[in-house]
Design a protein around this motif. Structure first.
Motif, PDB file in Angstrom:
ATOM      1  N   PRO A 174      14.980  29.576 -24.608  1.00  0.00           N
ATOM      2  CA  PRO A 174      14.196  30.756 -25.012  1.00  0.00           C
ATOM      3  C   PRO A 174      14.243  31.033 -26.517  1.00  0.00           C
ATOM      4  CG  PRO A 174      15.403  31.199 -22.994  1.00  0.00           C
ATOM      5  CD  PRO A 174      15.871  29.859 -23.478  1.00  0.00           C
ATOM      6  N   ASP A 175      15.411  30.927 -27.120  1.00  0.00           N
ATOM      7  CA  ASP A 175      15.515  31.197 -28.557  1.00  0.00           C
ATOM      8  C   ASP A 175      14.739  30.173 -29.373  1.00  0.00           C
ATOM      9  OD1 ASP A 175      17.067  33.407 -28.126  1.00  0.00           O
ATOM     10  OD2 ASP A 175      18.990  32.366 -28.420  1.00  0.00           O
ATOM     11  N   GLU A 176      14.800  28.924 -28.955  1.00  0.00           N
ATOM     12  CA  GLU A 176      14.078  27.881 -29.686  1.00  0.00           C
ATOM     13  C   GLU A 176      12.571  28.083 -29.575  1.00  0.00           C
ATOM     14  OE1 GLU A 176      17.035  24.011 -29.450  1.00  0.00           O
ATOM     15  OE2 GLU A 176      15.794  24.528 -27.707  1.00  0.00           O
ATOM     16  N   LEU A 177      12.119  28.417 -28.376  1.00  0.00           N
ATOM     17  CA  LEU A 177      10.693  28.653 -28.187  1.00  0.00           C
ATOM     18  C   LEU A 177      10.201  29.853 -28.987  1.00  0.00           C
ATOM     19  CD1 LEU A 177      10.293  27.986 -24.358  1.00  0.00           C
ATOM     20  CD2 LEU A 177       9.335  26.637 -26.238  1.00  0.00           C
ATOM     21  N   ARG A 178      11.023  30.896 -28.996  1.00  0.00           N
ATOM     22  CA  ARG A 178      10.622  32.087 -29.761  1.00  0.00           C
ATOM     23  C   ARG A 178      10.533  31.759 -31.260  1.00  0.00           C
ATOM     24  NH1 ARG A 178      12.096  36.057 -32.918  1.00  0.00           N
ATOM     25  NH2 ARG A 178      11.215  38.138 -32.578  1.00  0.00           N
ATOM     26  N   GLY A 179      11.526  31.027 -31.774  1.00  0.00           N
ATOM     27  CA  GLY A 179      11.492  30.657 -33.183  1.00  0.00           C
ATOM     28  C   GLY A 179      10.304  29.773 -33.515  1.00  0.00           C
ATOM     29  N   LEU A 180      10.004  28.859 -32.598  1.00  0.00           N
ATOM     30  CA  LEU A 180       8.851  27.977 -32.792  1.00  0.00           C
ATOM     31  C   LEU A 180       7.546  28.776 -32.845  1.00  0.00           C
ATOM     32  CD1 LEU A 180       8.270  24.629 -30.926  1.00  0.00           C
ATOM     33  CD2 LEU A 180       6.471  26.354 -30.955  1.00  0.00           C
ATOM     34  N   LEU A 181       7.390  29.648 -31.872  1.00  0.00           N
ATOM     35  CA  LEU A 181       6.166  30.449 -31.806  1.00  0.00           C
ATOM     36  C   LEU A 181       6.043  31.355 -33.025  1.00  0.00           C
ATOM     37  CD1 LEU A 181       3.677  31.224 -30.170  1.00  0.00           C
ATOM     38  CD2 LEU A 181       5.072  32.923 -28.958  1.00  0.00           C
ATOM     39  N   ARG A 182       7.164  31.941 -33.449  1.00  0.00           N
ATOM     40  CA  ARG A 182       7.133  32.822 -34.621  1.00  0.00           C
ATOM     41  C   ARG A 182       6.691  32.055 -35.869  1.00  0.00           C
ATOM     42  NH1 ARG A 182       9.739  34.514 -39.115  1.00  0.00           N
ATOM     43  NH2 ARG A 182       9.846  36.782 -39.453  1.00  0.00           N
ATOM     44  N   ASP A 183       7.266  30.908 -36.077  1.00  0.00           N
ATOM     45  CA  ASP A 183       6.915  30.121 -37.269  1.00  0.00           C
ATOM     46  C   ASP A 183       5.438  29.770 -37.296  1.00  0.00           C
ATOM     47  OD1 ASP A 183       9.551  30.235 -38.004  1.00  0.00           O
ATOM     48  OD2 ASP A 183      10.054  28.210 -37.273  1.00  0.00           O
ATOM     49  N   GLU A 184       4.918  29.368 -36.142  1.00  0.00           N
ATOM     50  CA  GLU A 184       3.517  28.953 -36.095  1.00  0.00           C
ATOM     51  C   GLU A 184       2.565  30.131 -36.308  1.00  0.00           C
ATOM     52  OE1 GLU A 184       2.310  26.006 -36.133  1.00  0.00           O
ATOM     53  OE2 GLU A 184       4.293  25.082 -36.051  1.00  0.00           O
ATOM     54  N   LEU A 185       2.893  31.293 -35.744  1.00  0.00           N
ATOM     55  CA  LEU A 185       2.028  32.472 -35.936  1.00  0.00           C
ATOM     56  C   LEU A 185       2.071  32.963 -37.381  1.00  0.00           C
ATOM     57  CD1 LEU A 185       2.727  34.489 -32.642  1.00  0.00           C
ATOM     58  CD2 LEU A 185       0.568  33.402 -33.321  1.00  0.00           C
ATOM     59  N   VAL A 186       3.256  32.972 -37.981  1.00  0.00           N
ATOM     60  CA  VAL A 186       3.348  33.390 -39.382  1.00  0.00           C
ATOM     61  C   VAL A 186       2.554  32.439 -40.265  1.00  0.00           C
ATOM     62  CG1 VAL A 186       4.911  33.631 -41.344  1.00  0.00           C
ATOM     63  CG2 VAL A 186       5.541  34.598 -39.133  1.00  0.00           C
ATOM     64  N   GLU A 187       2.645  31.144 -39.962  1.00  0.00           N
ATOM     65  CA  GLU A 187       1.887  30.154 -40.728  1.00  0.00           C
ATOM     66  C   GLU A 187       0.390  30.361 -40.547  1.00  0.00           C
ATOM     67  OE1 GLU A 187       1.210  26.975 -43.271  1.00  0.00           O
ATOM     68  OE2 GLU A 187       3.094  28.023 -42.818  1.00  0.00           O
ATOM     69  N   LEU A 188      -0.006  30.693 -39.314  1.00  0.00           N
ATOM     70  CA  LEU A 188      -1.430  30.906 -39.024  1.00  0.00           C
ATOM     71  C   LEU A 188      -1.963  32.136 -39.754  1.00  0.00           C
ATOM     72  CD1 LEU A 188      -3.690  29.678 -37.237  1.00  0.00           C
ATOM     73  CD2 LEU A 188      -3.077  31.386 -35.509  1.00  0.00           C
ATOM     74  N   ILE A 189      -1.163  33.184 -39.798  1.00  0.00           N
ATOM     75  CA  ILE A 189      -1.589  34.414 -40.476  1.00  0.00           C
ATOM     76  C   ILE A 189      -1.600  34.223 -41.992  1.00  0.00           C
ATOM     77  CG2 ILE A 189      -0.921  36.805 -40.962  1.00  0.00           C
ATOM     78  CD1 ILE A 189       0.100  36.982 -38.093  1.00  0.00           C
ATOM     79  N   GLY A 190      -0.650  33.462 -42.509  1.00  0.00           N
ATOM     80  CA  GLY A 190      -0.596  33.214 -43.937  1.00  0.00           C
ATOM     81  C   GLY A 190       0.544  33.948 -44.600  1.00  0.00           C
ATOM     82  N   ALA A 191       1.703  33.313 -44.619  1.00  0.00           N
ATOM     83  CA  ALA A 191       2.886  33.967 -45.185  1.00  0.00           C
ATOM     84  C   ALA A 191       2.827  34.040 -46.697  1.00  0.00           C
ATOM     85  CB  ALA A 191       4.149  33.216 -44.741  1.00  0.00           C
ATOM     86  N   ASP A 192       2.142  33.076 -47.331  1.00  0.00           N
ATOM     87  CA  ASP A 192       2.131  33.017 -48.795  1.00  0.00           C
ATOM     88  C   ASP A 192       0.904  33.680 -49.416  1.00  0.00           C
ATOM     89  OD1 ASP A 192       4.490  31.547 -48.660  1.00  0.00           O
ATOM     90  OD2 ASP A 192       3.400  29.631 -48.499  1.00  0.00           O
ATOM     91  N   THR A 193       0.100  34.362 -48.616  1.00  0.00           N
ATOM     92  CA  THR A 193      -1.114  35.002 -49.134  1.00  0.00           C
ATOM     93  C   THR A 193      -0.758  36.226 -49.963  1.00  0.00           C
ATOM     94  OG1 THR A 193      -2.299  34.270 -47.154  1.00  0.00           O
ATOM     95  CG2 THR A 193      -3.340  35.993 -48.472  1.00  0.00           C
ATOM     96  N   ASP A 194      -1.470  36.405 -51.080  1.00  0.00           N
ATOM     97  CA  ASP A 194      -1.256  37.580 -51.929  1.00  0.00           C
ATOM     98  C   ASP A 194      -1.894  38.805 -51.259  1.00  0.00           C
ATOM     99  OD1 ASP A 194      -0.829  39.405 -53.928  1.00  0.00           O
ATOM    100  OD2 ASP A 194      -2.362  38.592 -55.287  1.00  0.00           O
ATOM    101  N   ARG A 195      -1.059  39.737 -50.835  1.00  0.00           N
ATOM    102  CA  ARG A 195      -1.559  40.945 -50.161  1.00  0.00           C
ATOM    103  C   ARG A 195      -1.316  42.208 -50.992  1.00  0.00           C
ATOM    104  NH1 ARG A 195      -2.597  39.148 -44.979  1.00  0.00           N
ATOM    105  NH2 ARG A 195      -1.547  37.164 -44.492  1.00  0.00           N
TER     106      ARG A 195
END
Length: 407
Positions: A174-195
């Motif tokens: 469960p922890d690995e899956l949650r970390g995986l999903l979190r990383d992919e969603l943050v990447e999809l949203i754009g962690a490095d975008t200037d907001r």
């Protein structure tokens, strides 16, 4: 002798005649005159006239002064002594509110956001935790993402990356899956975008200009008022421009928001030219040396060509003072894909620099953040998470995803 007697007789006759005339005159006055007209029935008795106030007399006719009744010392009323007012009793103007600092707002509101959002995260984690991830399971994962309004292209991209990483990961705790999903969603949203919001005074001393646009009913004026609080919390001196001249209530509402934090509001007559109000707001902000001008425009349907053209005019008129630093489009998160249609039309009229998503706490479709960014190519900079005055928060992808998928 005969003449003398004759004179006496004449005198006696004259005196008698005069006396008879006098007596006859007196009798005539005592007797009522005779009339030959028919006697009318007596008229009803009239009410006695109200007594009139006696006119004041002056001079010899004035009445003697009346003596006032004597009063004892105890009966004489003394003038009231002046009452001393303490400083605590002095009515003071209401103190200005101190808005909550913007740093950490989204973290504070995470629990509220997660109550409505983490259905998406829990559903995905449940599917990913199955012993066997066959094609049917991946289709369910895809449907879950589409239901959250992430959009077709981003959903397909996310599913492919998840499939690859799950295959490489091998074990799926469960922890690995949650970390995986979190990383992919943050990447999809754009962690490095200037907001960041460009709200600081410009190098030449002119204030930064923010234009707030959007359709009717998205909570645009309320969002403008809350955004004014965000700017004050960040240490900016703010002038508000009430360019929504179609509704007097909108100008009143914006002015109330401004008064609560000490920001002045420039407004015009109801039904006046919105571009003129926006121009005056920037002009007065320059004269006052303010840091930021926030202009609230009228809500308009994206299908109304005339109103959209007028919005373009507002921006052009404001630009006579200098460039507009931010054009923020307010979208209702609950409208889902329909909001993308609105966003597309607004982006054609004015250059959108950022998105403000409101009512995000009332929907489980947080994927709209991804979809609208992909559609416009501009970042979500602020999100509205409730009805409170300080419930407008800067968007932080990590904190948002944590609320989205839960702990």
């Amino acid at each position: 002798m005969e003449y003398v007697i004759l004179a006496v007789v004449i005198a006696v006759i004259a005196v008698g005649a005069v006396a008879g005339l006098v007596v006859s005159g007196r009798r005539r006055k005592e007797l009522p005159p005779k009339s030959t007209t028919t006697i009318a029935p007596p008229a009803p008795k009239a009410e006695a006239p109200a007594p009139q106030a006696e006119e004041p007399h002056v001079g010899d006719e004035a009445a003697p002064p009346r003596e006032a009744p004597a009063q004892t010392v105890e009966e004489v009323e003394l003038p009231a002594e002046p009452v001393e007012v303490t400083p605590e009793q002095v009515t003071e103007a209401p103190a200005l509110e101190v808005p909550e600092p913007t740093a950490g707002r989204l973290v504070r509101l995470r629990s509220r956001l997660s109550r409505s959002q983490n259905a998406l995260g829990k559903g995905l984690l449940t599917l990913l935790s199955r012993d066997r991830l066959d094609e049917d399971t991946w289709e369910e994962i895809e449907d879950t993402l589409l239901t959250a309004d992430i959009g077709v292209a981003p959903t397909q991209e996310l599913v492919e990356r998840l499939r690859t990483r799950v295959k490489v990961l091998g074990t799926r705790s469960p922890d690995e899956l949650r970390g995986l999903l979190r990383d992919e969603l943050v990447e999809l949203i754009g962690a490095d975008t200037d907001r960041s919001l460009h709200t600081a005074k410009q190098e030449d001393g002119r204030p930064a200009v923010l234009l707030v646009v959007g359709v009717n009913g998205v909570g645009k004026t309320t969002t403008s008022g809350k955004l004014g609080r965000v700017l004050v919390a960040d240490g900016r001196t703010v002038v508000l421009g009430a360019a929504d001249t179609f509704r007097a209530a909108a100008a009143d509402q914006l002015q109330t928001w401004g008064e609560r934090v000490g920001a002045r509001t420039v407004r015009g007559p109801e039904g006046g030219d919105p571009a003129s109000v926006a121009f005056d707001a920037v002009k007065e902000a320059i004269a006052e040396g303010a840091d930021t001008v926030l202009i609230d425009t009228a809500g308009r349907l994206h299908t109304k060509t005339g109103l959209m053209d007028e919005l373009g005019k507002v921006k052009r008129v404001v630009e006579k003072h200098g460039p507009v630093n931010e054009v923020l489009l307010v979208l209702d998160a609950t409208t889902g894909q329909n909001g993308l249609v609105q966003a597309r039309v607004f982006a054609e009229v004015v250059d959108i620099t950022g998105i403000v998503l409101t009512k995000l706490d009332g929907t489980a479709k947080g994927g709209i953040v991804v979809a609208v960014q992909r559609e416009l190519g501009v970042p979500v900079k602020l999100i509205g998470l409730g009805e409170g005055a300080d419930d407008l928060a800067p968007f932080e992808p990590g904190a948002f995803v944590d609320a989205l998928i839960g702990d």
